[in-house]
Design a protein around this motif. Sequence first.
Motif, short mmCIF file in Angstrom:
data_model
loop_
_atom_site.label_atom_id
_atom_site.label_comp_id
_atom_site.label_asym_id
_atom_site.label_seq_id
_atom_site.Cartn_x
_atom_site.Cartn_y
_atom_site.Cartn_z
N THR A 188 0.87 -1.26 0.08
CA THR A 188 0.13 -0.04 -0.02
C THR A 188 0.85 1.36 -0.09
OG1 THR A 188 0.00 0.01 2.35
CG2 THR A 188 -1.89 -1.09 1.29
N HIS A 189 2.07 1.23 0.13
CA HIS A 189 3.08 2.41 0.34
C HIS A 189 3.36 2.81 -1.05
CE1 HIS A 189 3.69 0.45 4.34
NE2 HIS A 189 2.89 1.56 4.48
N LEU A 190 3.58 4.21 -0.90
CA LEU A 190 3.89 4.97 -2.30
C LEU A 190 5.12 4.52 -2.93
CD1 LEU A 190 3.13 7.28 -4.24
CD2 LEU A 190 4.54 8.79 -2.72
N ILE A 191 6.28 4.18 -2.30
CA ILE A 191 7.44 4.13 -3.06
C ILE A 191 7.49 2.71 -3.69
CG2 ILE A 191 10.02 3.92 -2.85
CD1 ILE A 191 10.09 6.66 -1.12
N ILE A 205 1.28 4.64 -11.80
CA ILE A 205 0.93 4.76 -10.36
C ILE A 205 -0.24 5.76 -10.32
CG2 ILE A 205 2.84 6.61 -10.26
CD1 ILE A 205 2.10 4.40 -7.42
N SER A 206 -0.93 5.49 -9.37
CA SER A 206 -2.09 6.13 -9.11
C SER A 206 -1.71 7.26 -8.05
CB SER A 206 -3.27 5.38 -8.36
OG SER A 206 -3.75 4.62 -9.12
N VAL A 207 -2.01 8.71 -8.39
CA VAL A 207 -1.87 9.79 -7.46
C VAL A 207 -3.01 10.08 -6.62
CG1 VAL A 207 -0.96 12.16 -7.23
CG2 VAL A 207 0.23 10.59 -8.75
N ILE A 220 2.02 16.07 1.07
CA ILE A 220 3.61 16.01 1.36
C ILE A 220 3.87 14.98 2.49
CG2 ILE A 220 5.19 17.47 2.52
CD1 ILE A 220 4.00 19.92 1.20
N ARG A 221 4.86 14.21 2.54
CA ARG A 221 5.34 13.34 3.62
C ARG A 221 6.74 13.56 3.91
NH1 ARG A 221 0.76 13.31 3.84
NH2 ARG A 221 -0.88 11.66 4.23
N ASP A 222 7.23 12.99 5.11
CA ASP A 222 8.64 12.98 5.28
C ASP A 222 9.00 11.75 5.24
OD1 ASP A 222 10.70 13.25 6.94
OD2 ASP A 222 9.91 14.42 8.43
N ARG A 281 -8.89 11.75 -3.83
CA ARG A 281 -8.34 11.63 -2.68
C ARG A 281 -8.41 10.31 -2.05
NH1 ARG A 281 -8.87 17.03 1.00
NH2 ARG A 281 -7.90 18.50 -0.62
N ARG A 282 -7.54 9.72 -1.24
CA ARG A 282 -7.70 8.35 -0.43
C ARG A 282 -8.13 9.07 1.15
NH1 ARG A 282 -2.66 4.71 0.79
NH2 ARG A 282 -1.96 6.43 1.94
N ALA A 283 -9.34 8.40 1.64
CA ALA A 283 -10.00 8.83 2.76
C ALA A 283 -8.89 8.83 3.72
CB ALA A 283 -10.94 7.86 3.05
N GLY A 284 -9.03 10.10 4.66
CA GLY A 284 -7.93 9.99 5.81
C GLY A 284 -6.56 10.41 5.83
N ASP A 285 -6.20 10.69 4.36
CA ASP A 285 -4.93 11.33 4.17
C ASP A 285 -4.65 12.92 4.61
OD1 ASP A 285 -3.56 9.01 3.43
OD2 ASP A 285 -3.95 9.49 1.33
N PRO A 286 -4.10 12.94 5.72
CA PRO A 286 -3.59 14.34 5.86
C PRO A 286 -2.64 15.04 4.71
CG PRO A 286 -3.05 13.00 7.80
CD PRO A 286 -3.28 12.05 6.72
N1 UFG Z 1 0.04 7.78 -2.43
C1 UFG Z 1 -0.56 7.76 -3.68
N2 UFG Z 1 -0.84 6.63 -4.37
C2 UFG Z 1 -0.58 5.37 -4.05
C3 UFG Z 1 -0.17 5.30 -2.62
C4 UFG Z 1 0.12 6.34 -1.74
O1 UFG Z 1 -0.64 9.01 -4.16
O2 UFG Z 1 -0.58 4.37 -4.76
C5 UFG Z 1 0.07 8.60 -1.59
C6 UFG Z 1 -0.80 8.67 -0.40
O3 UFG Z 1 -2.03 9.40 -0.59
C7 UFG Z 1 0.08 9.58 0.70
C8 UFG Z 1 1.59 9.45 0.07
O4 UFG Z 1 1.48 8.77 -1.02
O5 UFG Z 1 -0.21 11.04 0.51
C9 UFG Z 1 2.16 8.39 1.10
O6 UFG Z 1 1.26 7.26 1.29
P1 UFG Z 1 1.80 5.86 1.84
O7 UFG Z 1 0.44 4.81 2.00
O8 UFG Z 1 3.03 5.44 1.25
O9 UFG Z 1 2.21 6.30 3.31
P2 UFG Z 1 0.94 7.21 4.49
O10 UFG Z 1 1.85 8.49 4.68
O11 UFG Z 1 -0.48 7.10 3.93
O12 UFG Z 1 1.15 6.06 5.75
C10 UFG Z 1 2.30 6.02 6.39
C11 UFG Z 1 2.59 4.91 7.10
C12 UFG Z 1 1.49 4.46 7.87
C13 UFG Z 1 1.45 5.51 9.01
C14 UFG Z 1 1.27 6.97 8.23
C15 UFG Z 1 1.55 7.81 9.33
O13 UFG Z 1 2.86 3.78 6.01
O14 UFG Z 1 1.86 2.95 8.67
O15 UFG Z 1 2.47 6.94 7.43
O16 UFG Z 1 0.64 8.73 8.94
F1 UFG Z 1 0.25 5.21 9.93
#
Ligand code: UFG
Length: 327
Positions: A188-191, A205-207, A220-222, A281-286
């Motif tokens: 499920t993770h982006l990279i 890749i779906s954004v 934006i993520r760290d 948007r994916r639900a719950g994403d800050p």
């Molecule tokens: N994203 C996409 N496309 C994808 C997958 C992700 O656009 O196919 C986006 C997400 O919407 C998000 C970013 O890429 O904006 C990162 O998404 P991830 O799923 O890789 O990671 P998250 O930030 O959702 O979650 C991570 C950890 C969780 C943890 C969270 C803390 O994986 O375990 O950070 O907020 F809970």
Amino acid sequence: MKILVTGGAGYIGSHAVRALIEAGREVVVLDDLSTGFREAVHPDAKFYNMDIHDGEALDKLFRAEDIAGVIHFAAFSQVGESMKKPLKYYDNNLSGTLSLIKAMVRNGVKYIVFSSTAATYGEPERVPILESDRTQPTNCYGETKLAIEKMMKWTGGAHDLHYVALRYFNACGAHPSGEIGEAHDPETHLIPLILQVPLGKREAISVFGDDYPTKDGTCIRDYIHVCDLSDAHILALDYLMDGGGSDVFNLGNGEGFTVKEVIETARRVTGHPIPAEMCPRRAGDPAQLVASSEKARSILGWKPRYNDLETIIQTAWDWHRNHPNGY
Ligand code: UFG
């Protein structure tokens, strides 16, 4: 004196085990292999295929091994799944950790470093996020991790138990040896999802959302390298064993990247055009999650070595390219 690593066959746990062994520590790994891989466990670590709910088995382990401290990774970690199956998360994460901590108290094991998450904050009040900021999880996964932090706090007030909770931001990358890395099913993770495109496993890749209030509209993520996370666990354990007080620390690079920037960097690293398609948007994403890790830097002496996104993605690419189907 040995270190017990629960979840040592998982993504972050397996990297921490390797770092501990490279630092000359004796390591015992406990994992039920429900999401981890036996192949990910370092051959020099003693392995117990065991469930942390099993109090009697934990007692036997603590009696048989001379455990000085525990690094606790064993947990389920999928945010989406936690919303559909909350009880599965309460059972594994909260009740599993309750069983572990009870066994630690019974057996006089005093130190625990706990794998927590930025998901404990929920929608941040401000960025960069400080440890003292409001914690209000927006998903069940984050809620179980926050409940565990509180359980450790109250237990530490009543028993000789000392803890550090490490709140990771976006863990990524792989060991530079290319021998261990990220392998989730489903992913499920982006990279890793981005890298599935040049691997020929995904068309594009779906954004998830390009209408956020950020510079290019994407979240934006760290992103923090898994080996930097490993280092922090060892520093945290040493800090506790040297008499440091129980505490909570953020772990991130302190720099945010948008989803589009991550994709662009992956294009440069892989030399593949990696098509991207805009999706809702994916639900719950800050919109933004960026850590202040000043506290970990000043108190634990932690300094991330991989603060360059290109290098981070390169290590992930080296792993995935050589292990396209995981372990
Ligand atoms: N994203 C996409 N496309 C994808 C997958 C992700 O656009 O196919 C986006 C997400 O919407 C998000 C970013 O890429 O904006 C990162 O998404 P991830 O799923 O890789 O990671 P998250 O930030 O959702 O979650 C991570 C950890 C969780 C943890 C969270 C803390 O994986 O375990 O950070 O907020 F809970």
